[in-house]
Design a protein around this motif. Sequence first.
Motif, short mmCIF file in Angstrom:
data_model
loop_
_atom_site.label_atom_id
_atom_site.label_comp_id
_atom_site.label_asym_id
_atom_site.label_seq_id
_atom_site.Cartn_x
_atom_site.Cartn_y
_atom_site.Cartn_z
N GLN A 172 40.30 77.86 96.20
CA GLN A 172 40.08 76.72 95.31
C GLN A 172 38.71 76.76 94.62
O GLN A 172 38.23 75.75 94.13
CB GLN A 172 40.24 75.41 96.07
N GLN A 173 38.09 77.93 94.59
CA GLN A 173 36.83 78.10 93.87
C GLN A 173 37.10 78.31 92.39
O GLN A 173 38.18 78.75 91.99
CB GLN A 173 36.05 79.29 94.41
N ASP A 174 36.09 78.01 91.58
CA ASP A 174 36.18 78.30 90.16
C ASP A 174 36.22 79.80 89.96
O ASP A 174 35.32 80.52 90.43
CB ASP A 174 34.98 77.69 89.43
N VAL A 175 37.24 80.30 89.27
CA VAL A 175 37.43 81.75 89.13
C VAL A 175 36.30 82.36 88.30
O VAL A 175 35.84 83.47 88.60
CB VAL A 175 38.80 82.05 88.48
N THR A 176 35.83 81.66 87.29
CA THR A 176 34.74 82.18 86.47
C THR A 176 33.51 82.45 87.33
O THR A 176 32.88 83.51 87.23
CB THR A 176 34.39 81.19 85.35
N THR A 177 33.16 81.49 88.19
CA THR A 177 32.02 81.66 89.09
C THR A 177 32.26 82.77 90.09
O THR A 177 31.37 83.58 90.38
CB THR A 177 31.73 80.35 89.83
N VAL A 223 42.90 84.81 89.98
CA VAL A 223 41.82 85.79 90.08
C VAL A 223 42.28 87.13 89.51
O VAL A 223 41.52 87.81 88.81
CB VAL A 223 41.37 85.95 91.54
N VAL A 224 43.51 87.52 89.80
CA VAL A 224 44.04 88.78 89.28
C VAL A 224 44.06 88.77 87.75
O VAL A 224 43.67 89.74 87.10
CB VAL A 224 45.45 89.05 89.83
N GLN A 225 44.50 87.65 87.18
CA GLN A 225 44.51 87.54 85.73
C GLN A 225 43.11 87.66 85.14
O GLN A 225 42.89 88.34 84.13
CB GLN A 225 45.12 86.19 85.32
N ALA A 226 42.14 87.01 85.78
CA ALA A 226 40.77 87.03 85.27
C ALA A 226 40.20 88.45 85.31
O ALA A 226 39.59 88.92 84.33
CB ALA A 226 39.90 86.09 86.10
N ILE A 227 40.41 89.17 86.42
CA ILE A 227 39.88 90.53 86.54
C ILE A 227 40.58 91.47 85.56
O ILE A 227 39.96 92.35 84.97
CB ILE A 227 40.02 91.03 87.98
N ALA A 228 41.89 91.27 85.38
CA ALA A 228 42.62 92.08 84.40
C ALA A 228 42.05 91.89 83.00
O ALA A 228 41.89 92.85 82.24
CB ALA A 228 44.10 91.72 84.43
N LEU A 229 41.72 90.65 82.65
CA LEU A 229 41.12 90.38 81.34
C LEU A 229 39.76 91.05 81.21
O LEU A 229 39.43 91.61 80.15
CB LEU A 229 40.98 88.88 81.13
N VAL A 230 38.96 91.00 82.27
CA VAL A 230 37.65 91.65 82.24
C VAL A 230 37.80 93.15 82.01
O VAL A 230 37.06 93.76 81.21
CB VAL A 230 36.89 91.38 83.55
N MET A 231 38.77 93.77 82.69
CA MET A 231 38.98 95.21 82.54
C MET A 231 39.46 95.56 81.13
O MET A 231 39.04 96.56 80.54
CB MET A 231 39.98 95.69 83.58
N VAL A 232 40.36 94.74 80.58
CA VAL A 232 40.83 94.98 79.22
C VAL A 232 39.69 94.85 78.23
O VAL A 232 39.54 95.66 77.31
CB VAL A 232 41.97 94.00 78.87
N LEU A 233 38.85 93.83 78.42
CA LEU A 233 37.71 93.63 77.53
C LEU A 233 36.75 94.81 77.62
O LEU A 233 36.27 95.31 76.58
CB LEU A 233 36.98 92.34 77.91
N ALA A 234 36.47 95.28 78.83
CA ALA A 234 35.57 96.42 79.00
C ALA A 234 36.14 97.67 78.35
O ALA A 234 35.42 98.43 77.68
CB ALA A 234 35.33 96.67 80.49
N PHE A 235 37.44 97.90 78.55
CA PHE A 235 38.09 99.06 77.94
C PHE A 235 38.01 98.99 76.42
O PHE A 235 37.72 99.98 75.74
CB PHE A 235 39.55 99.13 78.39
N GLY A 236 38.25 97.80 75.86
CA GLY A 236 38.20 97.64 74.41
C GLY A 236 36.80 97.86 73.85
O GLY A 236 36.63 98.48 72.79
#
Length: 316
Positions: free
Chosen positions: A84-89, A277-290
Amino acid sequence: MIYVGKRLGALVAVLVVSSFIVFSGMYLAPGSPEQFLVQGRTVSPEVLAAIRAQYGLDDPFLIRYWHWLIDVLQGDLGRSLITQQDVTTLVAARIPTTLYLAGFAALLIVVFGIGLGVLAATRSGVFEKIVVFGSNLGFAVPTFFAALVLMFIFGSNLGWFPVSGSGQGFLDRLWHLTLPAIALAFPGIAVVARITRTAVREEQGSEHVVMAIARGVPKQLVLWRHTIRNSMLPVTTVIGTQIAGLLASAFVIEYAFTLDGIGSLLVNSVQKKDFAVVQAIALVMVLAFGIVNLIVDLLYSVIDPRVRLSKGVAAR
């Protein structure tokens, strides 16, 4: 500027499409979203209805995606279903370790991959055979096994480097991440060294290099200005691919060395089905790849301006 604008536009388009795929992944998984939210507990239909109302699961799919996308653009990645933590944090606290690890490994790939490849291409004999053997070894040895070997030799036996933890402060963190970065970069160094050696060898036999030597241009100048620079296009492509893949493969190293990066967080979240959390990390990886691919495209135009000009001519 037109070339840069087109590349940025392509990056935005990729991110939008990727975000839709990432968001859809939760709904494509077996079971309904509310069942994931209750984590297998038996609840009444009223509670399920309340959960669906709270998370907007009764809204049409595209409406849910739009609301989620707006939240993401505002920096709200939701809340962890487990803690129940904020995923961004939660993700932001893990990113520095992964960025240090990937950046350290990327530096090793660029320096040693290109350096060994150039030396192997310009110095035939025993050294070239050693580089070729090392590149073959890098292709064959799994990253996790390389990590175990490094831990055993340089950590447990020699005691030169720590084998767990991320360290505190810049220098201490580099010391802790040396073995993980070497293990992570080992396959990339092998690939880049092999491609660099081949590209430089091919460029050495090109017509403009032969003509430059025939005109009496010093060999060192020919090597750096004509041979190496013109051979960097395929090498840059490979380096970009290897660096972009570092974040995706870092989870193996982070797990082996018990590092507190987003890779280990991804493994734990997948095991516990913490989809936010999985969705957030996937977005981070896509952003880094781009972003890495964008940098590679821009480097193309710096290494060979004809790339930028040909794109502009094709567009007209």
